[in-house]
Design a protein around this motif. Structure first.
Motif, mmCIF file in Angstrom:
data_model
loop_
_atom_site.group_PDB
_atom_site.id
_atom_site.type_symbol
_atom_site.label_atom_id
_atom_site.label_comp_id
_atom_site.label_asym_id
_atom_site.label_seq_id
_atom_site.Cartn_x
_atom_site.Cartn_y
_atom_site.Cartn_z
ATOM 1 N N THR A 1 -41.384 67.238 18.293
ATOM 2 C CA THR A 1 -41.281 66.068 17.444
ATOM 3 C C THR A 1 -39.988 65.332 17.734
ATOM 4 O O THR A 1 -39.102 65.857 18.409
ATOM 5 C CB THR A 1 -41.364 66.468 15.954
ATOM 6 N N SER A 2 -39.883 64.126 17.247
ATOM 7 C CA SER A 2 -38.693 63.316 17.507
ATOM 8 C C SER A 2 -37.506 63.841 16.707
ATOM 9 O O SER A 2 -37.683 64.462 15.646
ATOM 10 C CB SER A 2 -38.954 61.861 17.125
ATOM 11 N N PRO A 3 -36.273 63.592 17.189
ATOM 12 C CA PRO A 3 -35.091 64.006 16.409
ATOM 13 C C PRO A 3 -35.093 63.401 15.009
ATOM 14 O O PRO A 3 -34.672 64.044 14.044
ATOM 15 C CB PRO A 3 -33.915 63.479 17.254
ATOM 16 N N ALA A 4 -35.587 62.164 14.893
ATOM 17 C CA ALA A 4 -35.619 61.504 13.579
ATOM 18 C C ALA A 4 -36.523 62.254 12.615
ATOM 19 O O ALA A 4 -36.183 62.446 11.439
ATOM 20 C CB ALA A 4 -36.087 60.058 13.733
ATOM 21 N N THR A 5 -37.688 62.704 13.109
ATOM 22 C CA THR A 5 -38.601 63.463 12.258
ATOM 23 C C THR A 5 -38.024 64.825 11.930
ATOM 24 O O THR A 5 -38.088 65.287 10.785
ATOM 25 C CB THR A 5 -39.964 63.626 12.951
ATOM 26 N N ALA A 6 -37.438 65.474 12.922
ATOM 27 C CA ALA A 6 -36.891 66.821 12.719
ATOM 28 C C ALA A 6 -35.778 66.835 11.675
ATOM 29 O O ALA A 6 -35.607 67.829 10.960
ATOM 30 C CB ALA A 6 -36.378 67.371 14.044
ATOM 31 N N SER A 7 -35.033 65.731 11.570
ATOM 32 C CA SER A 7 -33.907 65.687 10.635
ATOM 33 C C SER A 7 -34.213 64.920 9.353
ATOM 34 O O SER A 7 -33.371 64.844 8.463
ATOM 35 C CB SER A 7 -32.691 65.038 11.320
ATOM 36 N N SER A 8 -35.413 64.360 9.258
ATOM 37 C CA SER A 8 -35.766 63.544 8.099
ATOM 38 C C SER A 8 -35.921 64.395 6.842
ATOM 39 O O SER A 8 -36.641 65.396 6.832
ATOM 40 C CB SER A 8 -37.072 62.798 8.379
ATOM 41 N N GLU A 9 -35.266 63.972 5.770
ATOM 42 C CA GLU A 9 -35.388 64.690 4.506
ATOM 43 C C GLU A 9 -36.818 64.644 3.990
ATOM 44 O O GLU A 9 -37.328 65.613 3.436
ATOM 45 C CB GLU A 9 -34.431 64.098 3.464
ATOM 46 N N SER A 10 -37.468 63.499 4.159
ATOM 47 C CA SER A 10 -38.825 63.351 3.642
ATOM 48 C C SER A 10 -39.821 64.238 4.383
ATOM 49 O O SER A 10 -40.885 64.558 3.846
ATOM 50 C CB SER A 10 -39.271 61.891 3.737
ATOM 51 N N LYS A 11 -39.514 64.627 5.606
ATOM 52 C CA LYS A 11 -40.419 65.466 6.391
ATOM 53 C C LYS A 11 -40.197 66.959 6.158
ATOM 54 O O LYS A 11 -41.000 67.786 6.611
ATOM 55 C CB LYS A 11 -40.264 65.175 7.885
ATOM 56 N N GLN A 12 -39.127 67.305 5.447
ATOM 57 C CA GLN A 12 -38.824 68.724 5.262
ATOM 58 C C GLN A 12 -39.889 69.438 4.432
ATOM 59 O O GLN A 12 -40.137 70.638 4.598
ATOM 60 C CB GLN A 12 -37.446 68.902 4.626
ATOM 61 N N ALA A 13 -40.544 68.702 3.541
ATOM 62 C CA ALA A 13 -41.612 69.313 2.742
ATOM 63 C C ALA A 13 -42.757 69.768 3.629
ATOM 64 O O ALA A 13 -43.487 70.705 3.289
ATOM 65 C CB ALA A 13 -42.127 68.324 1.700
ATOM 66 N N VAL A 14 -42.921 69.090 4.769
ATOM 67 C CA VAL A 14 -43.948 69.476 5.729
ATOM 68 C C VAL A 14 -43.431 70.540 6.678
ATOM 69 O O VAL A 14 -44.097 71.545 6.952
ATOM 70 C CB VAL A 14 -44.430 68.233 6.527
#
Length: 319
Positions: free
Chosen positions: A41-54
């Motif tokens: 996945t992209s660095p932005a997705t890996a570090s995104s707070e909103s994506k942490q739930a996933v």
């Protein structure tokens, strides 16, 4: 490879609409699939707070997160090291980028098995399929595979439309049909009796897992699978049953749908794809004498029924 289950799996597009369901199914599979599951996945997705739930529940189950740029060949080469199976879950706007992923897979020394992102409408259903505009990127990917891949084997999991995405009525595209829970109104195409084959999004994940668990039946194959077959009128009846109310029904003639479809393509309206797909489905482009569910060890009772999808829609659950 034909006699072995995958050992190390890399999932691309894991956090997308269908990617979440496929990834959840893979990491939760019993018995476990392979020794290691990673997602790219992209660095932005890996570090995104909103994506942490996933991402967090997957990491808790041992999933490795590999961050990089899908358009950077070096990042992909590094991600492929030690990987024998790649599962692509890329969405429609990124389908063409799979050509480079496939090229690099063929060049790698490790990747042996690749699942292109084919979940959805059958792009080779009949002679007219090659001319459908929404099919063109998937056709380019298939052509590349046919002409260039010698070592890597591919499996296509063709599911037909996702029932969860089919149900909502779009106010800006009423001619495409749909079901509005709030107003208890349905818009159906034709007389409403045309059969359509659907797959629920959780079942897409289940079917991909089944393909991974049965390489002897799925390696190098085009698998045509689905959850159930129903009609727009039967869907209305299920909404009425669960809501305990009579729904109003508006019917859109097939010819009217074709007219709106053409007008939308001529105007470069992004909804044109929706109209085309709804027309293909309404005209029987999802129906088969026999699916490949059983060769993957799945029986009708193993799949989610229409009632579950309708229940989610009534409760307002998003996919």
């Amino acid at each position: 490879m034909a006699a072995e289950l995958p050992s190390k799996i890399l999932i691309v597009g894991a956090t997308g609409n269908i990617g979440k369901y496929i990834t959840n199914a893979i990491v939760s599979a019993e018995p476990r699939i392979g020794k290691q599951v990673s997602i790219f996945t992209s660095p932005a997705t890996a570090s995104s707070e909103s994506k942490q739930a996933v991402l967090s529940p997957w990491k808790a189950k041992g999933v490795s997160i590999i961050s990089g740029d899908i358009n950077n060949p070096d990042d992909i080469r590094k991600a492929y090291v030690g990987i024998d199976t790649v599962v692509s879950c890329l969405g429609k706007n990124a389908l063409a980028s799979q050509i480079e992923l496939l090229k690099l897979a063929e060049e790698s020394k490790d990747v042996q098995w690749f699942f292109p992102s084919e979940y959805g409408t059958d792009i080779e259903y009949d002679a007219s399929s090659k001319d459908e505009k929404p099919h063109q990127n998937k056709r380019k990917v298939r052509a590349y595979i046919h002409e260039n891949l010698k070592r890597v084997k591919c499996t296509y999991v063709v599911t037909g439309p996702y029932i969860e995405m089919y149900l909502p009525l779009m106010p800006t595209a009423k001619e495409a049909g749909g079901y509005d829970v709030k107003s208890k109104a349905a818009v159906v195409i034709g007389d409403g009796n045309g059969k359509v084959g659907f797959t629920s999004m959780p079942d897409v994940g289940k079917l991909v897992v089944a393909a991974l668990q049965h390489p002897e039946a799925s390696l190098g194959k085009i698998l045509k699978v689905q959850s159930f077959v129903t009609t727009p009128n039967a869907i209305v009846a299920e909404f009425e049953r669960q809501t305990g109310a009579k729904w109003t029904i508006e019917k859109v003639p097939n010819q009217r749908l074709r007219e709106v479809e053409k007008e939308s393509w001529d105007a470069n309206n992004p909804l044109a794809t929706v109209y085309t797909l709804k027309r293909i489905w309404a005209e029987g482009g999802t129906l088969y004498e026999k699916t490949d569910n059983e060769v993957l060890g799945l029986k009708p009772e193993d799949m989610e029924p229409l009632s579950i999808a309708v229940g989610k829609a009534i409760r307002g659950e998003r996919f």
